[in-house]
Design a protein around this motif. Sequence first.
Motif, PDB file in Angstrom:
ATOM      1  N   MET A  73      -7.797 -14.261  -3.330  1.00  0.00           N
ATOM      2  CA  MET A  73      -7.875 -12.854  -3.718  1.00  0.00           C
ATOM      3  C   MET A  73      -6.576 -12.382  -4.371  1.00  0.00           C
ATOM      4  N   CYS A  74      -6.723 -11.566  -5.397  1.00  0.00           N
ATOM      5  CA  CYS A  74      -5.587 -10.964  -6.097  1.00  0.00           C
ATOM      6  C   CYS A  74      -5.765  -9.454  -6.069  1.00  0.00           C
ATOM      7  N   GLY A  75      -4.852  -8.743  -5.405  1.00  0.00           N
ATOM      8  CA  GLY A  75      -4.986  -7.305  -5.237  1.00  0.00           C
ATOM      9  C   GLY A  75      -4.795  -6.523  -6.525  1.00  0.00           C
ATOM     10  N   ASN A  76      -3.730  -6.818  -7.269  1.00  0.00           N
ATOM     11  CA  ASN A  76      -3.530  -6.142  -8.547  1.00  0.00           C
ATOM     12  C   ASN A  76      -4.633  -6.510  -9.528  1.00  0.00           C
ATOM     13  N   GLY A 112      -5.789   8.008 -12.667  1.00  0.00           N
ATOM     14  CA  GLY A 112      -5.778   6.665 -13.224  1.00  0.00           C
ATOM     15  C   GLY A 112      -5.474   5.577 -12.216  1.00  0.00           C
ATOM     16  N   TRP A 113      -5.038   5.985 -11.016  1.00  0.00           N
ATOM     17  CA  TRP A 113      -4.791   4.982  -9.984  1.00  0.00           C
ATOM     18  C   TRP A 113      -6.121   4.439  -9.457  1.00  0.00           C
ATOM     19  N   ILE A 114      -6.085   3.203  -9.003  1.00  0.00           N
ATOM     20  CA  ILE A 114      -7.227   2.560  -8.369  1.00  0.00           C
ATOM     21  C   ILE A 114      -6.881   2.293  -6.908  1.00  0.00           C
ATOM     22  N   GLU A 115      -7.765   2.696  -6.003  1.00  0.00           N
ATOM     23  CA  GLU A 115      -7.606   2.367  -4.588  1.00  0.00           C
ATOM     24  C   GLU A 115      -8.589   1.257  -4.240  1.00  0.00           C
ATOM     25  N   LEU A 116      -8.062   0.152  -3.746  1.00  0.00           N
ATOM     26  CA  LEU A 116      -8.858  -1.045  -3.456  1.00  0.00           C
ATOM     27  C   LEU A 116      -8.799  -1.360  -1.967  1.00  0.00           C
ATOM     28  N   LYS A 117      -9.954  -1.436  -1.339  1.00  0.00           N
ATOM     29  CA  LYS A 117      -9.991  -1.785   0.082  1.00  0.00           C
ATOM     30  C   LYS A 117      -9.848  -3.280   0.245  1.00  0.00           C
ATOM     31  N   MET A 118      -8.887  -3.680   1.088  1.00  0.00           N
ATOM     32  CA  MET A 118      -8.577  -5.088   1.315  1.00  0.00           C
ATOM     33  C   MET A 118      -9.232  -5.577   2.607  1.00  0.00           C
ATOM     34  N   LYS A 119      -9.198  -6.879   2.817  1.00  0.00           N
ATOM     35  CA  LYS A 119      -9.771  -7.443   4.033  1.00  0.00           C
ATOM     36  C   LYS A 119      -8.943  -7.051   5.253  1.00  0.00           C
ATOM     37  N   ASP A 120      -9.583  -6.999   6.419  1.00  0.00           N
ATOM     38  CA  ASP A 120      -8.865  -6.728   7.667  1.00  0.00           C
ATOM     39  C   ASP A 120      -7.896  -7.856   7.973  1.00  0.00           C
ATOM     40  N   VAL A 121      -6.832  -7.527   8.680  1.00  0.00           N
ATOM     41  CA  VAL A 121      -5.864  -8.524   9.136  1.00  0.00           C
ATOM     42  C   VAL A 121      -5.919  -8.586  10.655  1.00  0.00           C
ATOM     43  N   LEU A 228       3.701   0.961  -5.893  1.00  0.00           N
ATOM     44  CA  LEU A 228       2.401   0.834  -5.249  1.00  0.00           C
ATOM     45  C   LEU A 228       2.463   1.518  -3.894  1.00  0.00           C
ATOM     46  N   LYS A 229       1.297   1.833  -3.333  1.00  0.00           N
ATOM     47  CA  LYS A 229       1.233   2.370  -1.980  1.00  0.00           C
ATOM     48  C   LYS A 229       0.175   1.613  -1.188  1.00  0.00           C
ATOM     49  N   VAL A 230       0.417   1.508   0.094  1.00  0.00           N
ATOM     50  CA  VAL A 230      -0.520   0.838   1.001  1.00  0.00           C
ATOM     51  C   VAL A 230      -0.773   1.757   2.185  1.00  0.00           C
ATOM     52  N   LYS A 231      -2.041   1.915   2.549  1.00  0.00           N
ATOM     53  CA  LYS A 231      -2.381   2.701   3.735  1.00  0.00           C
ATOM     54  C   LYS A 231      -3.357   1.900   4.580  1.00  0.00           C
ATOM     55  N   PHE A 232      -3.289   2.099   5.900  1.00  0.00           N
ATOM     56  CA  PHE A 232      -4.117   1.307   6.807  1.00  0.00           C
ATOM     57  C   PHE A 232      -4.133   1.937   8.181  1.00  0.00           C
ATOM     58  N   GLU A 233      -5.007   1.421   9.039  1.00  0.00           N
ATOM     59  CA  GLU A 233      -5.067   1.818  10.440  1.00  0.00           C
ATOM     60  C   GLU A 233      -4.613   0.629  11.292  1.00  0.00           C
ATOM     61  N   LYS A 234      -3.636   0.874  12.138  1.00  0.00           N
ATOM     62  CA  LYS A 234      -3.121  -0.163  13.022  1.00  0.00           C
ATOM     63  C   LYS A 234      -3.846  -0.071  14.359  1.00  0.00           C
ATOM     64  N   LYS A 235      -4.629  -1.097  14.682  1.00  0.00           N
ATOM     65  CA  LYS A 235      -5.417  -1.108  15.911  1.00  0.00           C
ATOM     66  C   LYS A 235      -4.659  -1.720  17.075  1.00  0.00           C
ATOM     67  N   ASN A 242      -9.129  -0.934   7.706  1.00  0.00           N
ATOM     68  CA  ASN A 242      -9.177   0.143   6.704  1.00  0.00           C
ATOM     69  C   ASN A 242      -7.933   0.099   5.816  1.00  0.00           C
ATOM     70  N   ILE A 243      -7.643  -1.074   5.296  1.00  0.00           N
ATOM     71  CA  ILE A 243      -6.437  -1.322   4.491  1.00  0.00           C
ATOM     72  C   ILE A 243      -6.750  -1.048   3.018  1.00  0.00           C
ATOM     73  N   TRP A 244      -5.934  -0.194   2.392  1.00  0.00           N
ATOM     74  CA  TRP A 244      -6.150   0.160   0.992  1.00  0.00           C
ATOM     75  C   TRP A 244      -4.870  -0.088   0.184  1.00  0.00           C
ATOM     76  N   LEU A 245      -5.019  -0.792  -0.922  1.00  0.00           N
ATOM     77  CA  LEU A 245      -3.937  -1.011  -1.885  1.00  0.00           C
ATOM     78  C   LEU A 245      -4.142  -0.042  -3.041  1.00  0.00           C
ATOM     79  N   CYS A 246      -3.123   0.770  -3.339  1.00  0.00           N
ATOM     80  CA  CYS A 246      -3.284   1.865  -4.299  1.00  0.00           C
ATOM     81  C   CYS A 246      -2.218   1.773  -5.391  1.00  0.00           C
ATOM     82  N   GLY A 247      -2.658   1.909  -6.637  1.00  0.00           N
ATOM     83  CA  GLY A 247      -1.701   1.877  -7.731  1.00  0.00           C
ATOM     84  C   GLY A 247      -2.378   1.912  -9.084  1.00  0.00           C
ATOM     85  N   PRO A 248      -1.582   1.868 -10.153  1.00  0.00           N
ATOM     86  CA  PRO A 248      -2.120   1.968 -11.512  1.00  0.00           C
ATOM     87  C   PRO A 248      -2.727   0.651 -11.983  1.00  0.00           C
ATOM     88  N   ALA A 249      -3.638   0.763 -12.947  1.00  0.00           N
ATOM     89  CA  ALA A 249      -4.219  -0.391 -13.637  1.00  0.00           C
ATOM     90  C   ALA A 249      -4.496   0.042 -15.063  1.00  0.00           C
TER      91      ALA A 249
END
Length: 259
Positions: A73-76, A112-121, A228-235, A242-249
């Motif tokens: 997987m490539c986030g950008n 113009g930013w894209i928010e992409l949900k990533m896999k859980d860790v 870039l920004k990253v947001k998530f919930e720490k369990k 609920n991990i999201w990678l956010c930034g321009p494309a």
Amino acid sequence: MTIPFYKYQGTGNDFVIIDNRNGNFTQLSTVEIAFLCDRRFGIGADGLMLLQLKDGYDFEMVYYNADGNEGSMCGNGGRCLVAFAKHLGVIDKNAEFLATDGFHEAKVLDNGWIELKMKDVNNIEKSPEYSILNTGSPHYIKWENDIAKTAVFDEGKRIRYSPPFFQEGINVNFVQLLNDTLNVRTYERGVENETLSCGTGVTAAAIAASNDSIGFQERKILTPGGELKVKFEKKSESSFENIWLCGPAKLVFAGTITL
């Protein structure tokens, strides 16, 4: 064979993207993909992606590293492919697509930013000097006191090819907390060099920082290619959801090339 292509970049991490909804370019060889990504003889990119049709999804993302081999997987890249899907009219504001690590959601914001949900860790290997975790691709997070002086290529290559990583490879991220911002530089496997940004890498860095005494909270991240920004919930100490990678494309240019 003449190939129409698009060149996109997300914080300097750049990609050749091909619309493969008709299936005409499925049989591109490793050598051909490496040529297209070559910065002197081809188009030039950190990787190549095919946008394909997939039942039950808006599209499928097929990703290749610059060396021509299929990558993880490539986030950008994922964010750039979402922007490309919007450009084609495949999606509007929201996307559901399949990548090599499974299902992903994405949102196209008005700025113009894209928010992409990533896999859980669900697992982090820790030591005082580094952390290892998988955010769709495997990452080695190494804490630095002065990232500007870090020999990213030499040290990254040494770690990437050291036991037990040399066979499958690992992405190596050098990370420094400076003025409430995580600064990240990355040596990427498959490119085998430092890239201007790595989406799965900054995601891994933000998660590792929140799970370490470094105590990072803001999730703002600077790479050599931009913010870039990253947001998530720490369990728990090893579980993040609920991990999201956010930034321009952004689209750089489009054209055709003949193989």
